[in-house]
Design an enzyme around this catalytic site. Structure first.
Site, PDB file in Angstrom:
ATOM      1  CE  LYS A  54      -3.703  -2.469   2.348  1.00 21.46           C
ATOM      2  NZ  LYS A  54      -4.306  -2.832   3.639  1.00 21.46           N
ATOM      3  CD  GLN A  98      -3.285  -4.586   6.683  1.00 13.09           C
ATOM      4  OE1 GLN A  98      -3.324  -3.613   5.948  1.00 13.09           O
ATOM      5  NE2 GLN A  98      -3.683  -5.779   6.299  1.00 13.09           N
ATOM      6  CG  ASP A 122     -10.195  -1.028   4.463  1.00 17.24           C
ATOM      7  OD1 ASP A 122      -9.743  -1.182   3.314  1.00 17.24           O
ATOM      8  OD2 ASP A 122      -9.653  -1.493   5.472  1.00 17.24           O
TER       9      ASP A 122
END
Length: 291
Positions: A54, A98, A122
């Protein structure tokens, strides 16, 4: 004829190129780049690899990365305070935690609820999932949205088709079912309690496998000419001891039956990161009045 590959790597590269130009123009106009903050706890090797991917993707397109790595014994309160600070940080347009989180002392759902929905990179905050349910604009879950982008990019018609989604998680199964439904597919959600799964999938024009079971979908479960989307990523042991990645679909057997199929790796996983960056740029644009 073997199925045509739905190549997530090629498509994501195309998206990164377009985003790079967009980010350059926006940065010049507003004096700062979009910003993404990733919170990682502990030293899980897979999570560390995802975070590195990422961060590299952010650097590639010009997004500022505000990654924070916490020790395993970090408290829930410390993480919540960090999220609250990021919510009010004007440099940050996207926030994600995460997963998975280590240990039993941290509540991932509670942390998600602390994220400002407009910065929910997300697309998993209940506000954004509710907007998806209602068909309203909002930040969409990255992996399901990546699947929809693949179907669109390859001109695969969804309207009027029968789609079977195997898996009912809030991360993939339920959101992708809603997205397919919004595009006028007739959608069935199958899961671990579905009797005679093969009978259900054999009628599908589109099969989405998202359960995390290696080679669950076999050749006898797929209708000739069906589109097969493999969301699963499973590491199975090899003689070398390193293991290899496979999906939820028996690729070698199904490839000769399907019309389109996603590989693992190189398929949906590539699109997940691309859609994360897309959400960050979208949030940035909305907060600055671009959209």
């Amino acid at each position: 004829m073997p199925a045509q590959l739905l190549d997530g790597k090629v498509l994501s590269q195309r998206m990164y190129a377009a985003m790079t130009t967009q980010v350059q123009e926006l940065t010049t106009k507003y004096g700062r780049p979009p910003g993404l903050a990733v919170l990682m706890v502990g030293d899980n090797p897979a999570s560390a690899a995802y975070v590195r991917n990422k961060e590299r993707a952010c650097e590639r397109v010009g997004i500022a990365s505000f990654g924070t790595h916490f020790p395993t014994d970090v408290t829930q309160a410390e993480l919540e305070q960090t999220i609250q600070a990021l919510n009010t940080d004007d440099r940050v347009d996207g926030i994600l935690v995460q997963l998975p989180l280590p240990g039993n002392h941290l509540d991932g759902t509670a942390l998600l609820l602390k994220i400002d929905p407009s910065k929910d990179a997300d697309g998993l905050h209940p506000d954004n999932l509710g907007r998806l349910m209602r068909g309203e604009p909002g930040l969409r879950s990255c992996t399901p949205n990546g699947v929809m982008e693949m179907l669109k990019a390859y001109d695969i018609a969804v309207a009027g088709k029968k789609a079977v989604v195997i898996g009912r998680s809030i991360l993939v199964g339920k959101p992708i079912a809603l997205m397919l439904l919004a595009e006028n597919a007739t959608v069935t959600i199958a899961h671990s309690r579905t009797p005679d799964l093969a009978t259900v999938t054999q009628e599908a024009d589109i099969v989405v496998a998202a359960v995390g079971r290696p080679n669950l979908v076999t050749a006898d479960m797929v209708k000739p000419g069906a589109v097969v989307i493999d969301v699963g990523i499973n590491r199975i042991p090899t003689e070398s001891g390193k293991g290899r990645l496979v999906g939820d679909v028996d690729f070698a057997a199904v490839e000769s039956i399907a019309s389109y199929i996603t590989p693992v790796p190189g398929g949906v996983g590539q699109m997940t990161v691309a859609m994360l960056l897309h959400n960050t740029v979208l949030s940035y644009s909305r907060r600055l009045g671009e959209t």
